[in-house]
Write an enzyme that holds these catalytic residues in place. Sequence first.
Site, PDB file in Angstrom:
ATOM      1  N   ASP A  29     100.523  49.413   3.354  1.00  0.00           N
ATOM      2  CA  ASP A  29      99.833  49.655   4.484  1.00  0.00           C
ATOM      3  C   ASP A  29      99.723  48.691   5.568  1.00  0.00           C
ATOM      4  O   ASP A  29      99.508  47.464   5.285  1.00  0.00           O
ATOM      5  CB  ASP A  29      98.411  50.237   3.931  1.00  0.00           C
ATOM      6  CG  ASP A  29      97.839  51.134   5.204  1.00  0.00           C
ATOM      7  OD1 ASP A  29      98.404  51.604   6.203  1.00  0.00           O
ATOM      8  OD2 ASP A  29      96.516  51.333   4.955  1.00  0.00           O
ATOM      9  N   ASN A  77     102.367  62.269   5.494  1.00  0.00           N
ATOM     10  CA  ASN A  77     103.199  61.561   6.309  1.00  0.00           C
ATOM     11  C   ASN A  77     104.018  62.524   7.453  1.00  0.00           C
ATOM     12  O   ASN A  77     104.262  62.297   8.601  1.00  0.00           O
ATOM     13  CB  ASN A  77     103.919  60.317   6.037  1.00  0.00           C
ATOM     14  CG  ASN A  77     103.246  59.079   5.674  1.00  0.00           C
ATOM     15  OD1 ASN A  77     103.623  58.300   5.017  1.00  0.00           O
ATOM     16  ND2 ASN A  77     101.857  58.786   6.260  1.00  0.00           N
TER      17      ASN A  77
END
Length: 261
Positions: A29, A77
Amino acid sequence: MEQPSRDSATAVATVDLQRLPQHVAIIMDGNGRWAQAQGHLRTLGHREGSHAVRRIVRASRRLGVKALTLFAFSEQNWLRPGHEVAALMELLREYLVTERDELVDNGIRLRAVGRVDRLPPSVRDVLEPLMRDTAHLDGMTLTLALSYGGREEILDATRRLAERVLAGELAADAIDEALFEAHVPSVDVGRVDLLVRTGGEQRISNFLLWGAAYAELHFTERLWPDFDESDLYEAVRAYQGRERRFGRVEPRPYEPVEVRE
Ligand code: FPP
């Protein structure tokens, strides 16, 4: 294979090579924040992130980790802007094309977990042959979680078991933990020993919910594009400092309690 830098060679000396986590999983991340902090588009952060992937795959192999699983693209996503999804798919394809020889030369088996059929043909066309061509290698297994969701795969397992019960192949009360696990698509990826998340958030974000049930968690502020070998060693050292009990209590020798009047 590229040699570690002097600093990371020193850092690796502090890792106990006899007690390595067998399976490390990483939530990568912070790409977007890394780029934005420097006034760039988020997609540049993903590009830098793909360099970090190369670095950490090499470092893990060199260290002797047996399995590395990277959360490269989640089911959620797909909801990102189209141009960002397209950039991620292109980077993925590029990675698979450029790293092919290095993976093979270093005995790295490539696998994927997730709804891989949702990926564009441009990715599947390089992913599938590379998985086939590396299937026999046993130096390390690199699994890319692609279009992956932990809840989604638990639902998939539940549906498959429900179908078998409906077909009369299986009694509902025969479903125990081992049978359920055998139906979870990521079962082959194996149970996670160490789950690392970069970028400062302290969440699991739907990653390997079943396989990471007893994983040791390590969160770092480091944004993924900056994550390097010494960060990996730091995570491994943190793991080595933990006592893993899997919900049990270690039997302790009997110690009489001193009673004072
Ligand atoms: C999260 O950062 C990261 C991703 C959604 C994708 C990870 C992809 C890569 C590291 C590069 C391509 C992968 C391979 C295997 C070559 P974010 O965008 O959510 O960061 P933010 O929290 O700062 O916005």
